[in-house]
Enzyme design. Sequence first.
Site, PDB file in Angstrom:
ATOM      1  N   ASN A  84     -44.740 -16.299 -42.538  1.00 43.97           N
ATOM      2  CA  ASN A  84     -43.922 -17.245 -41.787  1.00 43.97           C
ATOM      3  C   ASN A  84     -43.283 -16.514 -40.627  1.00 43.97           C
ATOM      4  OD1 ASN A  84     -43.919 -19.825 -43.521  1.00 43.97           O
ATOM      5  ND2 ASN A  84     -43.557 -18.162 -44.997  1.00 43.97           N
ATOM      6  N   GLU A  85     -43.955 -16.580 -39.493  1.00 44.94           N
ATOM      7  CA  GLU A  85     -43.514 -15.863 -38.308  1.00 44.94           C
ATOM      8  C   GLU A  85     -42.348 -16.609 -37.661  1.00 44.94           C
ATOM      9  OE1 GLU A  85     -44.536 -13.018 -37.869  1.00 44.94           O
ATOM     10  OE2 GLU A  85     -46.707 -12.773 -38.076  1.00 44.94           O
ATOM     11  N   PRO A  86     -41.629 -15.961 -36.718  1.00 45.72           N
ATOM     12  CA  PRO A  86     -40.542 -16.657 -36.027  1.00 45.72           C
ATOM     13  C   PRO A  86     -41.015 -18.025 -35.526  1.00 45.72           C
ATOM     14  CG  PRO A  86     -40.565 -14.362 -35.410  1.00 45.72           C
ATOM     15  CD  PRO A  86     -41.752 -14.566 -36.300  1.00 45.72           C
TER      16      PRO A  86
END
Length: 632
Positions: free
Chosen positions: A161-163
Amino acid sequence: MNHPVSESQQRERIRTTIHADADAASALVAGELAALIRRNNDAGRPTVLGLATGSTPVRLYRQLIRLHREEKLSFRNVVTFNLDEYHGLPRTHPESYWRFMHEQLFDHLDIPPANIHIPDGTVPRAEVFAWCGAYEEKIRAAGGLDVQILGIGRTGHIGFNEPGSGRDSRTRLVTLDALTRRDAARDFLGEKNVPRHAITMGVGTILDARRILLLAWGEGKARVLAGAVENPPTDALPASFLQGHPAVEFHLDAAAAGELTRQCHPWLVGTVDWTPAVARRAVVWLSKTVGKPVLKLLEEDYSEHGMADLLTEQGPAYGLNIRIFNELQHTITGWPGGKPDADDTHRPERAFPPQKRVIVFSPEPSDDVLGMGGTLRRLADQGHELTVVYLTSGNLGVPDEEAAMAAELVIELAGTGEETKFARTVRRQLGAKTAFDSDTPEVRRLKGVLRRGEARASLQACGVAPDRARFLDLPFYEQGRYRQFRIGDPDVAAVAALLREVKPHQIFATGHSADPSSVAAVCFEVLRRALAMNVGEDWRADCRVWLYRGPDREWEPAEIEMAVPFSPRELTQKIQAIYHHKSQRSQSPVVAAGLHESWQQAEQHNRAIARRYDQLGLAEYEAIEAFRRYDP
Ligand code: F6R
């Protein structure tokens, strides 16, 4: 979670424990998991675990395997769900998380294969959405996750879950961040081989777990952890969403915890013991915070920033300012090996002996110039007997294209001897290599030779004679893969023998606070053990160890014990020296925004320290390389 926090932890929105090292933390977490599994086993209930991959949980998994083997902990009734998997990778790929989990954990336990769930990287694009929904359903059907184990990426990601990932996100296909792909580039033997997409549990999926344990090691994670623990939750840093969870806990080593307020600015969160080191840190911080040089700090600056008691103990302000200013001033020296015949009472290094035997340890070729290229030149110019020791060959970091070019070159020379045969073998092996294959011994040998050549050229550009280089090619590296190195006795013996041979007055080393699975950290551990073997030998009492820092971070000015300034011309020479490490440059002319080449990073660090010294009211230099003493 209503947890009792001490005064010093008042800014922390997540319960956080700092451990002596990654092993101690992993043992504690393994103990918690084992207790839960035993309780559930006794009650005839399954235990549902959410698991992570990457280098962080490897120690935890080793502990679980030990508990299974030595203490009969049974995993028959354990059900697991992994966080994520690269999309597009079959299970057999050496970097697939499926393979990782089996090699690092499942193959060594009695867990039934049917209990293991890992996102499937081979699901066709059109079916991924439905597949992800079914994964969520399986977690629900299993009764939900009892415990979710997490690592954290340098982007602040949990799972993948990237920025930008929302708090409510669920299992889905995501695009990997440029930094995440760069971090994975070494594992995949080149950034171009790193998949662009992954399937990951969502932040919401993770938050549904009844207990969440996040582990993190090494200074590279410190900044992002401080943000996740102390700042308001934001999708710019997905791990910060964990703050909302009722039973989350972070377990960190000291380096990863380094930017928590209680560690780096303890005076802001309670009473502190004003040792000289803490006082220095506080005054340097105050100078930066109020934007004034040290000698201009006023009583009210101190009292308005939680430091009134420092003044009561060690004031008045002007006297304290002068004391700290002098301490900082005394860190600066153009004589990293000591200034011959000078009064060395306030100098970082001893004057005697005027010519020292100096060992610079470089974990991989290029770490030496990146961290201390300017200082290397000084040491050579000032007549010290320098030995630059390259601990590993660095061959894992060489792109295939470079090796192929070198092989072609030898073949072009149209010799008929052994060299040509060797080059043809390499060419054939590279031609047959797929994205799945590790390098053959021949290819690794050629890649190692390339790095030796670069290291010698780079040393020469620093004014150091290339014959001062020693290449140890430590076996842990030659026999290992990234993140999976294991130190053996021959590694330690090789370094111990070299120390005994050279009997150094001065050692420069790095890797002290790096991620423990990194090459630099493993090399530092080898050195630490080698030094422990040499205790009691006559040269030891007279030997000082200096630490230089890797590319991730520079020292804070208050941590620096020796600052070696250099001129604009010397900075250019250093960059030139780094540039000789051609195989280490980005393989693409287009570098993602915000990411820098190594020489640019080094230049930025060295200039930044100089700027910070200037802002403290010290002399204004072009660039500074910085060091700290280490007490073995
Ligand atoms: C792994 C995962 C990632 C990693 C993170 C840290 O399943 O989901 O979030 O935990 O990238 O990686 P390492 O541990 O290799 O530093």
